[in-house]
Design a protein around this motif. Sequence first.
Motif, PDB file in Angstrom:
ATOM      1  N   THR A   1       0.882  -1.172   0.084  1.00  0.00           N
ATOM      2  CA  THR A   1       0.047  -0.023  -0.069  1.00  0.00           C
ATOM      3  C   THR A   1       0.838   1.192  -0.040  1.00  0.00           C
ATOM      4  N   PRO A   2       1.441   1.810  -1.255  1.00  0.00           N
ATOM      5  CA  PRO A   2       1.970   2.872  -1.249  1.00  0.00           C
ATOM      6  C   PRO A   2       1.426   4.036  -1.095  1.00  0.00           C
ATOM      7  N   ILE A   3       0.418   4.222  -0.224  1.00  0.00           N
ATOM      8  CA  ILE A   3      -0.130   5.487   0.280  1.00  0.00           C
ATOM      9  C   ILE A   3       0.564   6.427   1.256  1.00  0.00           C
ATOM     10  N   PRO A   4       0.917   7.580   1.203  1.00  0.00           N
ATOM     11  CA  PRO A   4       1.673   8.272   2.245  1.00  0.00           C
ATOM     12  C   PRO A   4       0.881   8.336   3.253  1.00  0.00           C
ATOM     13  N   GLY A   5       1.426   8.559   4.431  1.00  0.00           N
ATOM     14  CA  GLY A   5       0.541   8.980   5.663  1.00  0.00           C
ATOM     15  C   GLY A   5       1.401   8.813   7.028  1.00  0.00           C
ATOM     16  N   PRO A   6       1.117   8.978   8.224  1.00  0.00           N
ATOM     17  CA  PRO A   6       1.768   8.650   9.451  1.00  0.00           C
ATOM     18  C   PRO A   6       2.182   7.149   9.563  1.00  0.00           C
ATOM     19  N   ARG A   7       3.316   7.066   9.959  1.00  0.00           N
ATOM     20  CA  ARG A   7       3.870   5.642  10.340  1.00  0.00           C
ATOM     21  C   ARG A   7       4.101   5.619  11.743  1.00  0.00           C
ATOM     22  N   ILE A   8       4.143   6.718  12.444  1.00  0.00           N
ATOM     23  CA  ILE A   8       4.599   6.617  13.993  1.00  0.00           C
ATOM     24  C   ILE A   8       3.512   7.314  14.558  1.00  0.00           C
ATOM     25  N   LEU A   9       2.451   6.559  15.266  1.00  0.00           N
ATOM     26  CA  LEU A   9       1.353   6.855  15.744  1.00  0.00           C
ATOM     27  C   LEU A   9       1.432   7.132  17.136  1.00  0.00           C
ATOM     28  N   GLY A  10       1.012   8.450  17.418  1.00  0.00           N
ATOM     29  CA  GLY A  10       1.094   8.883  18.814  1.00  0.00           C
ATOM     30  C   GLY A  10       0.333  10.159  18.995  1.00  0.00           C
ATOM     31  N   ARG A  11      -0.316  10.615  20.057  1.00  0.00           N
ATOM     32  CA  ARG A  11      -1.190  11.636  19.995  1.00  0.00           C
ATOM     33  C   ARG A  11      -0.162  12.994  20.421  1.00  0.00           C
ATOM     34  N   SER A  12       1.135  12.876  20.687  1.00  0.00           N
ATOM     35  CA  SER A  12       1.683  14.001  21.275  1.00  0.00           C
ATOM     36  C   SER A  12       3.229  13.699  20.459  1.00  0.00           C
ATOM     37  N   PRO A  13       4.124  14.720  20.162  1.00  0.00           N
ATOM     38  CA  PRO A  13       5.611  14.745  19.618  1.00  0.00           C
ATOM     39  C   PRO A  13       6.369  14.026  20.831  1.00  0.00           C
ATOM     40  N   ALA A  14       6.050  14.031  22.066  1.00  0.00           N
ATOM     41  CA  ALA A  14       6.818  13.395  23.009  1.00  0.00           C
ATOM     42  C   ALA A  14       6.845  11.818  22.918  1.00  0.00           C
ATOM     43  N   THR A  15       5.458  11.466  22.812  1.00  0.00           N
ATOM     44  CA  THR A  15       5.397   9.865  22.883  1.00  0.00           C
ATOM     45  C   THR A  15       5.931   9.131  21.486  1.00  0.00           C
ATOM     46  N   ARG A  16       5.609   9.890  20.460  1.00  0.00           N
ATOM     47  CA  ARG A  16       6.313   9.530  18.898  1.00  0.00           C
ATOM     48  C   ARG A  16       7.559   9.405  19.050  1.00  0.00           C
ATOM     49  N   ARG A  17       8.444  10.472  19.787  1.00  0.00           N
ATOM     50  CA  ARG A  17       9.752  10.463  20.121  1.00  0.00           C
ATOM     51  C   ARG A  17      10.304   9.558  20.847  1.00  0.00           C
ATOM     52  N   GLN A  18       9.582   9.009  21.751  1.00  0.00           N
ATOM     53  CA  GLN A  18       9.835   8.144  22.781  1.00  0.00           C
ATOM     54  C   GLN A  18       9.927   6.853  22.251  1.00  0.00           C
ATOM     55  N   LEU A  19       8.839   6.593  21.125  1.00  0.00           N
ATOM     56  CA  LEU A  19       8.710   5.432  20.373  1.00  0.00           C
ATOM     57  C   LEU A  19       9.806   5.062  19.583  1.00  0.00           C
ATOM     58  N   VAL A  20      10.225   6.241  18.788  1.00  0.00           N
ATOM     59  CA  VAL A  20      10.957   6.080  17.593  1.00  0.00           C
ATOM     60  C   VAL A  20      12.513   5.595  18.419  1.00  0.00           C
ATOM     61  N   ASP A  21      12.922   6.282  19.494  1.00  0.00           N
ATOM     62  CA  ASP A  21      14.042   5.865  20.254  1.00  0.00           C
ATOM     63  C   ASP A  21      14.015   4.663  20.750  1.00  0.00           C
ATOM     64  N   ALA A  22      13.174   4.030  21.291  1.00  0.00           N
ATOM     65  CA  ALA A  22      12.823   2.581  21.776  1.00  0.00           C
ATOM     66  C   ALA A  22      13.115   1.885  20.703  1.00  0.00           C
ATOM     67  N   VAL A  23      12.595   1.822  19.630  1.00  0.00           N
ATOM     68  CA  VAL A  23      12.664   0.752  18.398  1.00  0.00           C
ATOM     69  C   VAL A  23      13.972   1.122  17.853  1.00  0.00           C
ATOM     70  N   LEU A  24      14.557   2.181  17.715  1.00  0.00           N
ATOM     71  CA  LEU A  24      16.059   2.356  17.104  1.00  0.00           C
ATOM     72  C   LEU A  24      16.896   1.417  18.026  1.00  0.00           C
ATOM     73  N   HIS A  25      16.626   1.604  19.414  1.00  0.00           N
ATOM     74  CA  HIS A  25      17.550   0.811  20.394  1.00  0.00           C
ATOM     75  C   HIS A  25      17.457  -0.580  20.042  1.00  0.00           C
ATOM     76  N   GLN A  26      16.392  -1.017  19.784  1.00  0.00           N
ATOM     77  CA  GLN A  26      16.061  -2.521  19.527  1.00  0.00           C
ATOM     78  C   GLN A  26      16.620  -2.972  18.344  1.00  0.00           C
ATOM     79  N   VAL A  27      16.225  -2.338  17.382  1.00  0.00           N
ATOM     80  CA  VAL A  27      16.938  -2.614  16.065  1.00  0.00           C
ATOM     81  C   VAL A  27      18.349  -2.612  15.966  1.00  0.00           C
ATOM     82  N   GLU A  28      18.891  -1.593  16.739  1.00  0.00           N
ATOM     83  CA  GLU A  28      20.393  -1.568  16.672  1.00  0.00           C
ATOM     84  C   GLU A  28      21.009  -2.913  17.323  1.00  0.00           C
ATOM     85  N   GLY A  29      20.118  -3.337  18.220  1.00  0.00           N
ATOM     86  CA  GLY A  29      20.778  -4.397  18.982  1.00  0.00           C
ATOM     87  C   GLY A  29      20.510  -5.763  18.486  1.00  0.00           C
ATOM     88  N   SER A  30      19.470  -5.748  17.522  1.00  0.00           N
ATOM     89  CA  SER A  30      19.041  -6.925  16.756  1.00  0.00           C
ATOM     90  C   SER A  30      20.091  -7.642  15.976  1.00  0.00           C
TER      91      SER A  30
END
Length: 393
Positions: free
Chosen positions: A110-139
């Motif tokens: 589905t190549p439709i542009p749209g949000p990929r980081i879901l969260g109601r505030s910038p702070a929660t979205r940032r927190q999610l990205v940081d956590a995912v990147l930490h897991q990805v880097e260690g995978s």
Amino acid sequence: MPFPDGLHFFDSIAPIAPRHWDALSPDPLPPHLRHAYLHALEASACVGGHSGWIPRHATLWDGGRLIAAMPLYLKTHSWGEYVFDWAWAKAYQEHGLDYYPKWLAAVPFTPIPGPRILGRSPATRRQLVDAVLHQVEGSGMSSLHVLFPHERDLELLRDSGLAVRHGVQFHWENGRRATDTDDAGPYCDFEDFLGSLNHDKRKKIRQERRRASMHGLRMRWLDGRSTRDGDWAFLNRCYANTYAAHRSTPYLNLDFFLRLAAGMPDQVLLLLAEREERPVACAFFLRDDEALYGRYWGAIAALPFLHFELCYYQAIEYCIRHGLRRFEGGAQGEHKLSRGLLPVRTQSAHWIADPRFSAAVDDYLERERTQMGFYLDELDEHTPYRRAAPADG
């Protein structure tokens, strides 16, 4: 069902309550990001199993509440993504390294542009990205890719060190462009839209529509409430035929379409072209309050110009009639330009684990972005719309 605080990955979206997932955006989620859409892909086995799309949806919890999420997959190939990294995979292989599996934040097929980081505030979205990147880097895996993200996601991803890649799609905007004789504003009808085009493009579209009308077909728009199972079976037949004609294997199946119609009936649309009450062609769309999204089409007979009529002109008429702001015509296709769809820059973000390959990819993307800028400028030179007359003096 509440979960402990912090980051959790899910191998299915089913355990997450639909109302909680769908409420993660400050704006209504587009149809392809809703829980019902992603669940239909999994429940119909279009993803999971041996599909090469292994769900690993990332979620962030606080006080038993879901506060952020990302549609995330482990991919064992690069099919169905519409952002091509086959050359990167080949380079890894040539150096004796494993490119797959890789992490992918996207909506399958589905190549439709749209949000990929879901969260109601910038702070929660940032927190999610940081956590995912930490897991990805260690995978120990090769990479993370985020496809067709929203602009606000892109800024966050860029700040987190992901490299940005540019692409192009063609979208139609429901807005008359101001000229020396017209005021800007939404189109009144299809003729009003034609009036905004230059003479050659206007003439060409009229000719194509006239040729399509000679097939004597009746057009019917149906949503998930008004369709029958047989209508979706016909769509699936046409969809499979289209893939077979290109010597490809279809990604979706009838079960998916039926689940989608049942789970989100107001967001799916089926356009049937019928002769003597028997369908001969169809086109499938998604919609929300803002836009119509073109997805698939097919026919059981070769009828000249019917593709343009079903996939573009009927879609544009639908948007005008229902007051939708735009029509997104899907991936690729310069032929859409002459039919009133204009080039729109799309983007993706990429993190490569190996620093040697990361540097090479960064260099490649910088050169590719420059070429994409030239390409978009060239497309703008061939706009199908009338240009405003230069101001006096």
